[in-house]
Design an enzyme around this catalytic site. Structure first.
Site, PDB file in Angstrom:
ATOM      1  N   VAL A 168      -3.533  -7.607  -1.571  1.00  0.00           N
ATOM      2  CA  VAL A 168      -3.178  -8.427  -0.399  1.00  0.00           C
ATOM      3  C   VAL A 168      -4.265  -9.427  -0.002  1.00  0.00           C
ATOM      4  CG1 VAL A 168      -1.516  -6.795   0.615  1.00  0.00           C
ATOM      5  CG2 VAL A 168      -3.937  -6.664   1.272  1.00  0.00           C
ATOM      6  N   ALA A 176     -11.186  -4.213  15.402  1.00  0.00           N
ATOM      7  CA  ALA A 176     -10.877  -5.629  15.669  1.00  0.00           C
ATOM      8  C   ALA A 176      -9.641  -6.052  14.875  1.00  0.00           C
ATOM      9  CB  ALA A 176     -12.068  -6.508  15.301  1.00  0.00           C
ATOM     10  N   ALA A 177      -9.571  -5.646  13.618  1.00  0.00           N
ATOM     11  CA  ALA A 177      -8.413  -6.016  12.784  1.00  0.00           C
ATOM     12  C   ALA A 177      -7.139  -5.384  13.341  1.00  0.00           C
ATOM     13  CB  ALA A 177      -8.648  -5.562  11.340  1.00  0.00           C
ATOM     14  N   LYS A 178      -7.217  -4.114  13.715  1.00  0.00           N
ATOM     15  CA  LYS A 178      -6.010  -3.402  14.162  1.00  0.00           C
ATOM     16  C   LYS A 178      -5.551  -3.873  15.541  1.00  0.00           C
ATOM     17  CE  LYS A 178      -5.293  -0.830  10.541  1.00  0.00           C
ATOM     18  NZ  LYS A 178      -4.120  -1.066   9.705  1.00  0.00           N
ATOM     19  N   ASN A 189       1.379  -2.456   5.555  1.00  0.00           N
ATOM     20  CA  ASN A 189       0.715  -1.152   5.695  1.00  0.00           C
ATOM     21  C   ASN A 189      -0.663  -1.099   5.023  1.00  0.00           C
ATOM     22  OD1 ASN A 189       0.742   1.993   5.879  1.00  0.00           O
ATOM     23  ND2 ASN A 189       0.556   1.575   3.687  1.00  0.00           N
ATOM     24  N   GLY A 222       0.817  -1.216   0.000  1.00  0.00           N
ATOM     25  CA  GLY A 222       0.000   0.000   0.000  1.00  0.00           C
ATOM     26  C   GLY A 222       0.843   1.254   0.000  1.00  0.00           C
ATOM     27  N   TYR A 247     -12.757  -2.532  11.775  1.00  0.00           N
ATOM     28  CA  TYR A 247     -11.408  -1.950  11.665  1.00  0.00           C
ATOM     29  C   TYR A 247     -10.662  -2.063  12.999  1.00  0.00           C
ATOM     30  CZ  TYR A 247      -7.939   1.715  10.422  1.00  0.00           C
ATOM     31  OH  TYR A 247      -6.792   2.434  10.175  1.00  0.00           O
ATOM     32  N   SER A 302       1.185   3.404  -2.594  1.00  0.00           N
ATOM     33  CA  SER A 302       0.813   4.340  -3.671  1.00  0.00           C
ATOM     34  C   SER A 302       0.471   5.723  -3.143  1.00  0.00           C
ATOM     35  CB  SER A 302      -0.386   3.775  -4.433  1.00  0.00           C
ATOM     36  OG  SER A 302      -1.396   3.441  -3.509  1.00  0.00           O
ATOM     37  N   ARG A 303       0.122   5.798  -1.881  1.00  0.00           N
ATOM     38  CA  ARG A 303      -0.288   7.097  -1.320  1.00  0.00           C
ATOM     39  C   ARG A 303      -0.165   7.074   0.203  1.00  0.00           C
ATOM     40  NH1 ARG A 303      -6.191   5.992  -0.916  1.00  0.00           N
ATOM     41  NH2 ARG A 303      -6.487   3.979  -1.929  1.00  0.00           N
TER      42      ARG A 303
HETATM   43  P1  NAP Z   1      -4.710   5.285   2.334  1.00  0.00           P
HETATM   44  O1  NAP Z   1      -4.220   6.638   1.990  1.00  0.00           O
HETATM   45  O2  NAP Z   1      -6.178   4.995   2.241  1.00  0.00           O
HETATM   46  O3  NAP Z   1      -3.895   4.201   1.433  1.00  0.00           O
HETATM   47  C1  NAP Z   1      -4.207   2.849   1.556  1.00  0.00           C
HETATM   48  C2  NAP Z   1      -3.177   2.048   0.794  1.00  0.00           C
HETATM   49  O4  NAP Z   1      -3.525   0.656   0.901  1.00  0.00           O
HETATM   50  C3  NAP Z   1      -3.144   2.383  -0.687  1.00  0.00           C
HETATM   51  O5  NAP Z   1      -1.818   2.289  -1.165  1.00  0.00           O
HETATM   52  C4  NAP Z   1      -4.000   1.276  -1.295  1.00  0.00           C
HETATM   53  O6  NAP Z   1      -3.663   0.977  -2.642  1.00  0.00           O
HETATM   54  C5  NAP Z   1      -3.628   0.104  -0.408  1.00  0.00           C
HETATM   55  N1  NAP Z   1      -4.612  -0.974  -0.448  1.00  0.00           N
HETATM   56  C6  NAP Z   1      -5.942  -0.891  -0.188  1.00  0.00           C
HETATM   57  N2  NAP Z   1      -6.522  -2.099  -0.376  1.00  0.00           N
HETATM   58  C7  NAP Z   1      -5.536  -2.948  -0.754  1.00  0.00           C
HETATM   59  C8  NAP Z   1      -5.494  -4.316  -1.113  1.00  0.00           C
HETATM   60  N3  NAP Z   1      -6.592  -5.096  -1.125  1.00  0.00           N
HETATM   61  N4  NAP Z   1      -4.309  -4.868  -1.483  1.00  0.00           N
HETATM   62  C9  NAP Z   1      -3.186  -4.118  -1.488  1.00  0.00           C
HETATM   63  N5  NAP Z   1      -3.151  -2.807  -1.166  1.00  0.00           N
HETATM   64  C10 NAP Z   1      -4.314  -2.232  -0.808  1.00  0.00           C
HETATM   65  O7  NAP Z   1      -4.300   4.849   3.809  1.00  0.00           O
HETATM   66  P2  NAP Z   1      -3.357   5.604   4.893  1.00  0.00           P
HETATM   67  O8  NAP Z   1      -4.177   6.591   5.588  1.00  0.00           O
HETATM   68  O9  NAP Z   1      -2.069   5.973   4.272  1.00  0.00           O
HETATM   69  O10 NAP Z   1      -3.130   4.392   5.918  1.00  0.00           O
HETATM   70  C11 NAP Z   1      -1.984   3.569   5.870  1.00  0.00           C
HETATM   71  C12 NAP Z   1      -1.994   2.652   7.073  1.00  0.00           C
HETATM   72  O11 NAP Z   1      -2.054   3.434   8.263  1.00  0.00           O
HETATM   73  C13 NAP Z   1      -3.196   1.721   7.130  1.00  0.00           C
HETATM   74  O12 NAP Z   1      -2.820   0.499   7.700  1.00  0.00           O
HETATM   75  C14 NAP Z   1      -4.152   2.442   8.040  1.00  0.00           C
HETATM   76  O13 NAP Z   1      -5.071   1.575   8.643  1.00  0.00           O
HETATM   77  C15 NAP Z   1      -3.176   3.032   9.023  1.00  0.00           C
HETATM   78  N6  NAP Z   1      -3.681   4.189   9.764  1.00  0.00           N
HETATM   79  C16 NAP Z   1      -4.006   5.352   9.135  1.00  0.00           C
HETATM   80  C17 NAP Z   1      -4.470   6.434   9.887  1.00  0.00           C
HETATM   81  C18 NAP Z   1      -4.820   7.745   9.292  1.00  0.00           C
HETATM   82  O14 NAP Z   1      -5.235   8.645  10.050  1.00  0.00           O
HETATM   83  N7  NAP Z   1      -4.657   7.961   8.002  1.00  0.00           N
HETATM   84  C19 NAP Z   1      -4.631   6.288  11.266  1.00  0.00           C
HETATM   85  C20 NAP Z   1      -4.314   5.081  11.861  1.00  0.00           C
HETATM   86  C21 NAP Z   1      -3.831   4.031  11.107  1.00  0.00           C
HETATM   87  P3  NAP Z   1      -4.418   1.726  -3.890  1.00  0.00           P
HETATM   88  O15 NAP Z   1      -3.903   3.139  -3.924  1.00  0.00           O
HETATM   89  O16 NAP Z   1      -4.018   0.942  -5.071  1.00  0.00           O
HETATM   90  O17 NAP Z   1      -5.887   1.663  -3.570  1.00  0.00           O
END
Ligand code: NAP
Length: 247
Positions: free
Chosen positions: A63, A156-158, A89, A12, A154, A14-15
């Protein structure tokens, strides 16, 4: 924090946080394989790594699919080496109040955010065991510790991922493989951008630092855990949340 010649796999990438992690590890000298669910996303990762003068590339990975994981790993093995650093991630949210939550919403989140970690880690761990060195870093969430209404799936998974981290750390510690979790709070990414203004303001009141975190601030902690400097840190959850939750 030099990782010269080490291969890092960031799912993950890409962003958001994953992208920042990929660039931070690249800056520390790792060859970074970042994944996206689409070819377009993978190309974007490759471009980002090139611009940073880093080794590595973006590849497509879903994944939730064992076949996709096998293909991605086969590609990495053929063109680079098996990952010594694995950052689990990739994740999704699919929020709903518990009594309204559909089976599909529960299953999609558990499959993407938890079951995937079992599969991807298992396939990478064998080579880390052989090499007697490895870093597994799982991206959890503050919600895994505190809970959050509308996010039973979410949370539960985390939370499950934190148990996974502690148990695996105990299994592989003797081989110089560390397994840790990083638990971000409220970070400014696509995942949080869609929150209603009112909900966002309420959340901000609970953060002593009174702002959202930046993806780079999470990436810096992940880069530390991946480094030799963190060689005696394992089974831990590092919280990066501006003081929102203090365990
Ligand atoms: P995000 O911007 O929504 O990016 C999610 C990433 O996961 C993207 O690269 C996406 O790929 C990829 N992804 C989604 N479904 C997938 C799949 N089935 N197989 C492979 N890749 C997949 O998320 P983020 O905010 O950066 O979060 C990153 C991590 O931090 C996550 O584990 C999230 O739960 C955790 N987190 C985030 C926050 C927050 O405030 N943002 C807080 C706590 C925890 P595509 O671009 O191709 O869709």
């Amino acid at each position: 924090m030099s990782h010269t010649s080490k291969v890092a796999l960031v799912t993950g990438a890409s962003r958001g946080i994953g992208r920042a992690i990929a660039l931070a590890l690249a800056r520390d000298g790792a060859t970074v394989i970042g994944t996206a669910t689409t070819l377009e996303g993978a190309d974007g990762i490759t471009r980002g790594l090139k611009e940073a003068n880093a080794e590595g590339q973006g590849i497509v990975l879903n994944v939730t699919s064992s076949d996709s994981i096998d293909q991605a790993i086969a590609h990495i093995k053929q063109h680079y080496a098996m990952p010594a650093i694995l950052i689990n991630n990739a994740a999704v949210t699919q929020d709903n109040l518990f009594l309204r939550m559909k089976d599909e919403e529960w299953n999609r989140v558990i499959e993407t955010n938890l079951n995937s970690i079992f599969r991807v880690t298992k396939i990478c761990l064998r080579d880390m065991l052989r090499a007697r060195w490895g870093r597994v870093i799982n991206i959890s969430s503050v919600v895994g510790s505190t809970g959050n209404p509308g996010q039973v799936n979410y949370a539960a998974a985390k939370a499950g991922l934190i148990g996974f981290t502690k148990a695996l750390a105990q299994e592989v510690g003797s081989r110089d493989i560390t397994v840790n979790a990083v638990s971000p709070g409220f970070i400014d990414t696509d995942m949080t951008r869609d929150l209603p203004e009112e909900h966002r303001n309420t959340l901000l009141q609970r953060i002593p630092m009174q702002r959202l975190g930046h993806a780079e601030e999470v990436a810096a902690v992940v880069a530390f855990l991946a480094s030799n400097g963190a060689s005696y840190v394992t089974g831990q959850t590092l919280h990066v949340n501006g003081g929102m939750y203090m365990p």
